[in-house]
Design an enzyme around this catalytic site. Structure first.
Site, PDB file in Angstrom:
ATOM      1  N   GLU A 120       0.814  -1.207   0.000  1.00 15.76           N
ATOM      2  CA  GLU A 120       0.000   0.000   0.000  1.00 15.76           C
ATOM      3  C   GLU A 120       0.855   1.268   0.000  1.00 15.76           C
ATOM      4  O   GLU A 120       0.540   2.232  -0.682  1.00 15.76           O
ATOM      5  CB  GLU A 120      -0.923  -0.013   1.222  1.00 15.76           C
ATOM      6  CG  GLU A 120      -2.298   0.504   0.916  1.00 15.76           C
ATOM      7  CD  GLU A 120      -3.180   0.547   2.165  1.00 15.76           C
ATOM      8  OE1 GLU A 120      -2.837  -0.090   3.176  1.00 15.76           O
ATOM      9  OE2 GLU A 120      -4.207   1.236   2.119  1.00 15.76           O
ATOM     10  N   ASP A 121       1.936   1.256   0.745  1.00 11.62           N
ATOM     11  CA  ASP A 121       2.647   2.519   1.006  1.00 11.62           C
ATOM     12  C   ASP A 121       4.020   2.651   0.370  1.00 11.62           C
ATOM     13  O   ASP A 121       4.671   3.677   0.535  1.00 11.62           O
ATOM     14  CB  ASP A 121       2.831   2.709   2.528  1.00 11.62           C
ATOM     15  CG  ASP A 121       1.505   2.717   3.265  1.00 11.62           C
ATOM     16  OD1 ASP A 121       0.492   3.018   2.601  1.00 11.62           O
ATOM     17  OD2 ASP A 121       1.495   2.434   4.466  1.00 11.62           O
TER      18      ASP A 121
END
Ligand code: MN
Length: 489
Positions: free
Chosen positions: A62-63
């Site tokens: 996600e990051d």
């Protein structure tokens, strides 16, 4: 003692460090602190290596620029599968940000969430570890975010921990979160519990000694200790009983842990020969385990100095399972639980273990590239349960075949006792009608209604049955506390 990190785990730590390099948490610390904390929690829960590695990498997709493929290349299909699951879960959650708006219309979201979780239970366990660390460090966030996360933890994650019978986790999560949701109430109840425990300490010690002596005389092997009620569970219980402290009987409880089931019942007998048991407050969760597999005998007694004390009696295996639940049984202990079951030390195999075994088998087949009918699996997972809704949108899970009275008694015995009719999906319906997945059920009540023996045919859950039987026995009195306790034998 913790084993040193394996080469694979060290590699995962390096990979996460590199990926999160330059990122910071709201606390000001380097981001990597968070995945490492999740790693530690998963280790404490005794999870397997793949789960720990996935925990270390859980925020990378996600990051950070890392891709699922990178993870697959480096650590294999299984780890990639877990990281993917956790990522999907947080994406799903993004679509239902605020619990206040999502509860009434959770139907699809919630089921989707459950199925996403269900595809490998370890995904859920990683998510719980992630949430636990976020809660422990919640003070760094702005107040509105604190409330949102805390509320969601209380209403979704703590109940999930409970479902997995992870008692320690449930208590820690609920109390951490409740502190943010209602700080004043939290302080108030916490003080109340502390004051009460202080005032009860001396007499509890005496009770402990009396019971210990009696158990030694019976040659029962045991340990005994006090358990403190969590703030949040007291709050919930008070809400259920109109804030009447007089209805709270388990503020202090003593826990007796013995070798086997026979000793559990012997111990119950010993305690009842010392003190007067309160009528209707003996619960046999050994013969009838809770839905999450929890097993224990509970009894509330009145001691010689008129103190009301709850006793919880269970075997070591039951205790371990009650505190650590699924995590305890997932990895190496699953075998132990199954073995103990075969040896008769545990009478009922926790139902969740059965479906987890099934899940694991299926997950293994998937990994081996064998064909799996996922549709069938998902259905199977929930085939013993349906989710129905109150008109307000609360979700109630019931076994398949449950009828309106099961639903009513699940809401509250007061509602169950006074049912005069039911609306299903807005239409008046028959009390014999089996509820179906997704039904919206509205119970109509009347003060003048009284429970009927014939209702026993319209009930399938032990919970509702117990409530109804109690109500039938107690008539005409409405009040449980006005019933004189059983006479001592
Ligand atoms: Mn995270």
């Amino acid at each position: 003692m913790k084993n040193p990190d394996s080469e694979r785990v060290l590699r995962a730590v390096e990979m996460a460090k590199k990926a999160h390099d330059g990122q910071f948490r709201k606390t000001g610390e380097p981001y990597i602190v968070h995945p490492l904390a999740v790693k530690k929690i998963l280790e404490e829960w005794g999870m397997d290596e793949d789960t720990i590695i996935a925990g270390i990498l859980h925020d990378t997709i996600e990051d950070t620029p890392l891709t699922l493929n990178d993870i697959k290349q480096e650590f294999g299909e299984s780890v990639a599968f877990l990281v993917d699951g956790v990522t999907k879960l947080s994406t799903a959650r993004n679509g239902m940000r605020d619990i206040d708006t999502y509860l009434p219309e959770t139907k699809d979201n919630f089921l989707r969430l459950m199925i996403a979780l269900g595809s490998d239970i370890r995904v859920l366990i990683i998510k719980l570890a992630d949430r636990l660390h976020n809660l422990r460090t919640l003070s760094a966030l702005p107040p509105d975010k604190q409330k949102k996360i805390a509320k969601e933890s209380l209403e979704v994650f703590a109940p999930l921990a409970d479902r997995l019978n992870m008692g320690l986790l449930r208590v820690e999560m609920a109390d951490l979160a409740f502190k943010y949701v209602d700080p004043r109430r939290y302080e108030q109840l916490k003080n109340l519990i502390e004051r009460y425990n202080k005032s009860a300490a001396k007499s509890l010690q005496k009770i402990e000694e009396e019971v210990s002596e009696a158990l030694r005389k019976e040659k029962i092997n045991f340990t005994i200790s006090g358990r403190v009620k969590s703030v949040y569970s007291l709050h919930k219980k008070l809400a259920k009983h109109n804030q009447n402290m007089g209805e709270i009987y388990d503020l202090t409880a003593l826990r007796v842990i013995v070798d086997d089931i026979t000793d559990c019942y012997l111990t119950l007998g010993v305690i009842h020969s010392l003190y007067t048991p309160m009528g209707g407050r003996i619960k046999d969760y050994i013969a009838m385990p809770k839905q999450n597999g929890y097993q224990s005998l509970h009894t509330t007694v009145i001691t010689k100095d008129k103190r009301v004390v709850e006793f919880q009696i269970r075997t070591k295996e039951m205790h371990e399972y009650a505190e650590r639940g699924l995590a305890a049984s997932f990895y190496y202990n699953e075998q132990k639980v199954t073995e103990n079951y075969k040896k008769g030390k545990i009478e009922h195999l926790p139902t969740n273990l059965l479906w987890i075994t099934e899940l694991q088998t299926t997950a293994a087949r998937l990994r081996e590239g064998k064909k799996v009918d996922l549709k069938k699996l998902k259905l199977n997972l929930f085939s013993d349960k349906i989710f129905v809704y109150t008109p307000k949108g609360d979700i109630i899970d019931l076994p398949v075949g449950a009828m309106p009275l099961d639903f009513a008694y699940r809401l509250h015995s007061e509602i169950g006792d006074h049912v005069v009719g039911v609306k299903i999906n807005g239409k008046m319906s028959n009390m014999n009608k089996k509820l179906e997945q997704g039904d919206i059920v509205e119970i109509l009540t009347s003060k003048n209604q009284t429970p009927k023996i014939s209702w026993l045919d319209r009930i399938i859950t032990p919970h509702a049955r117990q409530k109804l039987l109690r109500a039938l026995k107690l008539r005409p009195s409405e009040n449980e506390t006005s019933i004189p306790p059983l006479k001592k034998k």
